[in-house]
Design a protein around this motif. Structure first.
Motif, PDB file in Angstrom:
ATOM      1  N   ILE A 120       5.377  -3.565  24.439  1.00 30.41           N
ATOM      2  CA  ILE A 120       5.556  -3.892  23.199  1.00 30.41           C
ATOM      3  C   ILE A 120       6.943  -3.176  22.806  1.00 30.41           C
ATOM      4  O   ILE A 120       7.832  -3.664  21.991  1.00 30.41           O
ATOM      5  N   ARG A 121       7.138  -1.911  23.474  1.00 29.94           N
ATOM      6  CA  ARG A 121       8.513  -1.318  23.057  1.00 29.94           C
ATOM      7  C   ARG A 121       9.622  -2.257  23.468  1.00 29.94           C
ATOM      8  O   ARG A 121      10.616  -2.557  23.008  1.00 29.94           O
ATOM      9  N   TRP A 122       9.453  -2.844  24.741  1.00 36.26           N
ATOM     10  CA  TRP A 122      10.406  -3.726  25.250  1.00 36.26           C
ATOM     11  C   TRP A 122      10.668  -5.078  24.252  1.00 36.26           C
ATOM     12  O   TRP A 122      11.756  -5.458  24.111  1.00 36.26           O
ATOM     13  N   ALA A 123       9.494  -5.611  23.804  1.00 34.82           N
ATOM     14  CA  ALA A 123       9.424  -6.642  22.986  1.00 34.82           C
ATOM     15  C   ALA A 123      10.261  -6.414  21.760  1.00 34.82           C
ATOM     16  O   ALA A 123      11.251  -7.297  21.290  1.00 34.82           O
ATOM     17  N   TYR A 124      10.320  -5.275  21.079  1.00 38.53           N
ATOM     18  CA  TYR A 124      10.752  -5.009  19.839  1.00 38.53           C
ATOM     19  C   TYR A 124      12.184  -4.553  20.168  1.00 38.53           C
ATOM     20  O   TYR A 124      13.142  -4.821  19.365  1.00 38.53           O
ATOM     21  N   ALA A 125      12.492  -4.157  21.413  1.00 37.94           N
ATOM     22  CA  ALA A 125      14.072  -3.830  21.602  1.00 37.94           C
ATOM     23  C   ALA A 125      14.825  -5.202  21.795  1.00 37.94           C
ATOM     24  O   ALA A 125      15.920  -5.365  21.579  1.00 37.94           O
ATOM     25  N   GLN A 126      14.288  -6.322  22.532  1.00 34.67           N
ATOM     26  CA  GLN A 126      14.743  -7.476  22.498  1.00 34.67           C
ATOM     27  C   GLN A 126      15.181  -7.938  21.233  1.00 34.67           C
ATOM     28  O   GLN A 126      16.184  -8.443  21.037  1.00 34.67           O
ATOM     29  N   LEU A 127      14.564  -7.620  20.159  1.00 33.90           N
ATOM     30  CA  LEU A 127      14.837  -8.130  18.533  1.00 33.90           C
ATOM     31  C   LEU A 127      16.158  -7.316  18.518  1.00 33.90           C
ATOM     32  O   LEU A 127      16.802  -7.975  17.328  1.00 33.90           O
ATOM     33  N   GLY A 128      16.362  -6.097  18.896  1.00 34.19           N
ATOM     34  CA  GLY A 128      17.687  -5.503  18.570  1.00 34.19           C
ATOM     35  C   GLY A 128      18.779  -6.264  18.983  1.00 34.19           C
ATOM     36  O   GLY A 128      19.834  -6.325  18.499  1.00 34.19           O
ATOM     37  N   VAL A 129      18.748  -6.970  20.159  1.00 30.60           N
ATOM     38  CA  VAL A 129      19.764  -7.838  20.587  1.00 30.60           C
ATOM     39  C   VAL A 129      20.035  -8.855  19.631  1.00 30.60           C
ATOM     40  O   VAL A 129      19.208  -9.469  19.162  1.00 30.60           O
ATOM     41  N   ASP A 130      21.386  -8.934  19.164  1.00 28.09           N
ATOM     42  CA  ASP A 130      21.674  -9.921  18.256  1.00 28.09           C
ATOM     43  C   ASP A 130      20.896  -9.734  16.974  1.00 28.09           C
ATOM     44  O   ASP A 130      20.700 -10.547  16.120  1.00 28.09           O
ATOM     45  N   PHE A 131      20.541  -8.546  16.477  1.00 26.37           N
ATOM     46  CA  PHE A 131      19.851  -8.137  15.233  1.00 26.37           C
ATOM     47  C   PHE A 131      20.843  -8.463  14.043  1.00 26.37           C
ATOM     48  O   PHE A 131      20.409  -9.152  13.154  1.00 26.37           O
ATOM     49  N   GLU A 132      21.928  -8.189  14.154  1.00 25.11           N
ATOM     50  CA  GLU A 132      23.030  -8.634  13.022  1.00 25.11           C
ATOM     51  C   GLU A 132      22.811 -10.064  12.695  1.00 25.11           C
ATOM     52  O   GLU A 132      23.051 -10.261  11.433  1.00 25.11           O
ATOM     53  N   ALA A 133      22.724 -10.830  13.541  1.00 21.80           N
ATOM     54  CA  ALA A 133      22.375 -12.278  12.989  1.00 21.80           C
ATOM     55  C   ALA A 133      21.200 -12.566  12.263  1.00 21.80           C
ATOM     56  O   ALA A 133      21.155 -13.716  11.597  1.00 21.80           O
ATOM     57  N   LEU A 134      20.180 -11.875  12.530  1.00 21.89           N
ATOM     58  CA  LEU A 134      19.081 -11.994  11.855  1.00 21.89           C
ATOM     59  C   LEU A 134      18.816 -11.088  10.684  1.00 21.89           C
ATOM     60  O   LEU A 134      17.927 -11.170   9.995  1.00 21.89           O
ATOM     61  N   ARG A 135      19.715  -9.972  10.387  1.00 19.82           N
ATOM     62  CA  ARG A 135      19.556  -8.914   9.357  1.00 19.82           C
ATOM     63  C   ARG A 135      19.101  -9.449   8.070  1.00 19.82           C
ATOM     64  O   ARG A 135      18.083  -9.221   7.434  1.00 19.82           O
ATOM     65  N   SER A 136      20.035 -10.625   7.562  1.00 20.00           N
ATOM     66  CA  SER A 136      19.746 -11.060   6.258  1.00 20.00           C
ATOM     67  C   SER A 136      18.453 -11.605   6.083  1.00 20.00           C
ATOM     68  O   SER A 136      17.800 -11.546   5.033  1.00 20.00           O
ATOM     69  N   MET A 137      18.098 -12.497   7.019  1.00 18.68           N
ATOM     70  CA  MET A 137      16.783 -13.011   7.008  1.00 18.68           C
ATOM     71  C   MET A 137      15.681 -12.075   7.116  1.00 18.68           C
ATOM     72  O   MET A 137      14.540 -12.073   6.332  1.00 18.68           O
TER      73      MET A 137
END
Lengths: 209, 209
Positions: A97-114
């Motif tokens: 689970i930690r790994w999966a949510y860490a993947q979300l961190g990659v490229d987070f800026e592109a998703l921030r506003s969403m």
DNA sequence: AGAAAAGTGAGACTTAGTATCATGTTGTCC
DNA sequence: GGACAACATGATACTAAGTCTCACTTTTCT
């Protein structure tokens, strides 16, 4: 004669149509909510946009808020569950689970506003909060199923899968709460890891009773 | 001239009246729900029973369901939080919670039907479930505050109190779910300990970042 | 005492949610 | 392949939740 037809998913055309209708409604609800900043969106607006009858709306969703929340979450939930499943086999349940949510961190800026848009809409009103929490129960189950195979000594009725699902959703909710409190300017993935860090699950089911 | 008046609780008569009104509404809502088995209870019924105006109802509760859920939970939440606070000082946060819920097991039979009634009403409709989940957030906070002093190295913004509160409420919810699935005939306190057994919190805040 | 602030009740009004029935579509059985 | 059962939909009418405004009362502060 028979067989040969349906391969794996024994879902007929009827069920497919039904799911498509449900999806159309959720999509329309989410789009209207995002566009209008949620102000004054009504069920009649949604059914008009989705091209379905009013009665059909309530056959698919128990409330307006649930439709909006479902549409907003949309594919997101499935993405997370899939990510958890794809984590390295060497990782234990919480590690995956930690790994999966860490993947979300990659490229987070592109998703921030969403993410910000979605987070704020889900907190717009007490009713939205309540129905969003209701929706989270489904995710809890999904996450629990996704990590079950990583739990040693799993037996029917084991409380760990559901609890892990619930704890994960709690971490996500609280992390986003804190993120929103800081005007969505902070590092959400880091916050998420911070809250996930509190979760620890006994390697084996406590031998109770 | 000034001072000398309010001792500890700086709550004035206005706030007290307000809380009393709120309580009257919640009590009336819960009583009607229990009596009528929830069927067909309306806001107009509640306000008539509580002796308040309809507008006042919605000034205190965002929905009918929240009023019922609040009334049903009633003193229960405060009792649990107090119990946790009274646990032996030697117990850590999770230990105190387990002890508090174990106390509930003493004399459980006397409370069984009351718990069953409440559990079933809170699950009566999707709307009741949603608003009950919303109410649980308050309890999460309360539990978190109650155990905070037992957490070593606590600092402002520490994620542990809220997470422990959320995990505890998750355990309670899932335990009752399973209990209800078995027609409320099982051993709820044992189920509760079973779910609480999954919770483990790092003794110290993981040194992250 | 008097004014500002906050809570309440009453009523009108909008919209969510329910129930019923008629119609079209899908699945099944011969 | 046609008939029938089961189910999803749409339309409409209806109940009840939730919002808004205004007049009035109670509390608080100066």
């Amino acid at each position: 004669m028979l067989s040969v037809i349906a391969v794996h998913p024994p879902v007929g055309r009827r069920e497919r149509n039904r799911q498509e209708t449900r999806q159309r409604i959720a999509d329309a609800a989410a789009r209207l909510a995002v566009d209008g900043g949620h102000v004054g969106i009504t069920v009649d607006d949604i059914v008009a946009a989705a091209g379905v009858g009013r009665a059909t709306f309530f056959r698919h969703f128990e409330s307006k808020e649930l439709a909006v929340a479902t549409g907003l979450s949309g594919a997101g939930a499935f993405v997370m569950v899939d990510l958890i499943r794809q984590a390295d086999d060497a990782l234990d349940a919480v590690g995956a689970i930690r790994w999966a949510y860490a993947q979300l961190g990659v490229d987070f800026e592109a998703l921030r506003s969403m993410f910000a848009e979605q987070a704020l809409l889900c907190r717009w009103s007490p009713a939205m909060v309540a129905w969003t929490l209701h929706l989270y129960v489904d995710w809890e189950i999904g996450i629990g199923e996704a990590v079950a195979s990583r739990l040693p000594g799993l037996r029917p009725g084991d409380p760990r899968p559901r609890m892990i699902g619930a704890m994960t959703m709690a971490a996500a909710r609280l992390a986003v709460d804190e993120w929103v409190a800081g005007d969505c300017t902070g590092d959400l993935p880091a916050l998420m890891q911070r809250y996930l860090g509190v979760i620890e699950v006994p390697a084996h089911l406590p031998t109770h009773t």
